[in-house]
Design an enzyme around this catalytic site. Sequence first.
Site, short mmCIF file in Angstrom:
data_model
loop_
_atom_site.label_atom_id
_atom_site.label_comp_id
_atom_site.label_asym_id
_atom_site.label_seq_id
_atom_site.Cartn_x
_atom_site.Cartn_y
_atom_site.Cartn_z
N HIS A 61 0.98 -1.22 0.21
CA HIS A 61 -0.14 -0.14 -0.04
C HIS A 61 1.41 1.27 -0.30
O HIS A 61 2.40 0.92 0.11
CB HIS A 61 -1.08 0.13 1.53
CG HIS A 61 -0.24 0.43 2.42
ND1 HIS A 61 0.35 1.08 3.04
CD2 HIS A 61 -0.18 -1.16 3.57
CE1 HIS A 61 0.82 0.71 4.06
NE2 HIS A 61 0.81 -0.28 4.41
N CYS A 77 3.07 -4.79 6.56
CA CYS A 77 2.84 -4.72 5.03
C CYS A 77 4.14 -3.77 4.17
O CYS A 77 4.97 -3.64 4.87
CB CYS A 77 1.51 -3.57 5.12
SG CYS A 77 0.21 -4.29 5.88
#
Length: 101
Positions: A61, A77
């Site tokens: 992301h 992440c």
Amino acid sequence: EWSGTHKITSKREWPDWRPPAQMIKREAAKGRYLPTYLAGGAENPLGARALYLGTTEYRIHGTNQPWTIGGAVSSGCIRMRNEDVVDLYERVNVGTTVEVI
């Protein structure tokens, strides 16, 4: 940190954010209180795009804090500059294999 192979199972523009319970607890211990939900947008730490990996909570992301890229500040992440994740988002499809080493 984690490694493995997953497929991109979904993609979202300006995704909502629901921090995992472990992250909420970890940050609260530091005196930083996270919301349980944050709508997508410029203030959202997931940035402009997100590519979800398998059935995990992990994703590739963007970020609204690009100076944090390269540091261990998330729950696993993969963060990218918004302009880079927008480019990646346009180039890959759901079903693309991602290998994290």
